[in-house]
Design an enzyme around this catalytic site. Structure first.
Site, PDB file in Angstrom:
ATOM      1  N   HIS A  37       0.795  -1.223   0.000  1.00 28.67           N
ATOM      2  CA  HIS A  37       0.000   0.000   0.000  1.00 28.67           C
ATOM      3  C   HIS A  37       0.830   1.277   0.000  1.00 28.67           C
ATOM      4  CE1 HIS A  37      -2.561  -3.180   1.821  1.00 28.67           C
ATOM      5  NE2 HIS A  37      -3.472  -2.645   1.042  1.00 28.67           N
ATOM      6  N   ARG A  79      -4.017   4.736  -3.322  1.00 27.32           N
ATOM      7  CA  ARG A  79      -5.330   4.836  -2.687  1.00 27.32           C
ATOM      8  C   ARG A  79      -5.605   6.220  -2.101  1.00 27.32           C
ATOM      9  NH1 ARG A  79      -7.924  -0.268  -1.153  1.00 27.32           N
ATOM     10  NH2 ARG A  79      -6.779  -1.987  -2.116  1.00 27.32           N
ATOM     11  N   GLY A 100      -3.802  13.547  15.545  1.00 26.48           N
ATOM     12  CA  GLY A 100      -5.188  13.380  15.133  1.00 26.48           C
ATOM     13  C   GLY A 100      -6.144  14.112  16.037  1.00 26.48           C
ATOM     14  N   ASP A 130     -14.112  17.977  19.301  1.00 24.96           N
ATOM     15  CA  ASP A 130     -15.495  18.127  19.750  1.00 24.96           C
ATOM     16  C   ASP A 130     -15.600  17.588  21.171  1.00 24.96           C
ATOM     17  OD1 ASP A 130     -16.903  15.119  19.418  1.00 24.96           O
ATOM     18  OD2 ASP A 130     -15.195  15.474  18.112  1.00 24.96           O
TER      19      ASP A 130
END
Length: 233
Positions: free
Chosen positions: A4, A43, A89, A203
């Site tokens: 990948h 991808r 992240g 959030d």
């Protein structure tokens, strides 16, 4: 090359930042790195290598969830011998003192995924961060005057899960919920590598406060700078 990742040997640095969103990887490369080279777009999972303060650093998206990050971390380590892997992240906060846009360093990562139970034949393996990377990130954040939170996060197997008892997690001191850190830490420990997850609260699960999709993709610079400083110290 791996299945990948199309990079050639030597094109990926020993230290790599791993956002889930490949467009955030592009943003980090264009905003913070110099002499940037694209090494992967298989991808649509963009990967770049450049320099930060003269040190070679790579950044690449991983996609969302434990299965996706597991593919890329396995290949980065096994095919490209990456030594240090830092997830950058987002997470949903579940503590009252964990505010939207706060930076959280994941000391450990609990999970409802069965991947570790399958791996360890029912044993509840406890995935933890590399302490040296954690200390470097914490020190870098304090030097920049940030109010960092350090503690346990929860890596959820499902984004939409009405059955997960989020209040119980909060009662046990979990700072927030994301989807990848437990896999990253487990694989790093398996292969003897160093890993850390540095997260911005996008959030708050209980208050409903949230940031926009665009803000998640193109801001959260405090987290990125802390990660880069930890990467080169």
């Amino acid at each position: 090359m791996s299945v990948h990742i199309e990079a050639k040997q030597g094109e990926i640095a020993e230290t790599i930042l791993l956002p889930g969103d490949p467009l955030r990887a592009k943003y980090i490369a264009e905003t913070f790195l110099e002499d940037v080279v694209l090494f992967n777009q298989v991808r649509g999972m963009l990967g770049f290598t450049g320099t930060y303060k003269g040190e070679k650093v790579s950044v690449m998206g991983t996609g969302m969830g434990i299965p996706s990050i597991s593919i890329y971390v396995n290949e980065l380590i096994q095919s490209y011998d990456v030594k240090n892997l830092i997830r950058v992240g987002t997470m949903g906060g579940i503590q009252a003192d964990v505010k939207v846009r706060d930076v959280v360093i994941a000391q450990a990562a609990s999970t409802d995924s069965q991947i570790n139970r399958n791996t360890f034949a029912g044993v509840d393996f406890a995935p933890v961060a590399d302490f040296s990377l954690l200390k470097k990130a914490y020190d870098a954040g304090i030097e920049k005057g940030l109010s960092l939170k350090v503690g346990n996060v929860f890596s959820a197997d499902r984004f939409y899960n009405d059955q997960l008892d989020k209040q119980q997690l909060a009662d046990y001191g979990v700072l927030g919920i994301e989807m990848e850190a437990a896999a990253l830490y487990t694989l790093a420990q398996k292969y003897g590598r160093r890993a850390l997850a540095i997260l911005t609260v996008s959030d708050h699960i209980f208050t409903g406060e949230e940031t926009s999709a665009e803000e998640r993709q193109t801001t959260f610079n405090d987290m990125i700078v802390v990660a880069l400083e930890a990467a080169i110290k």
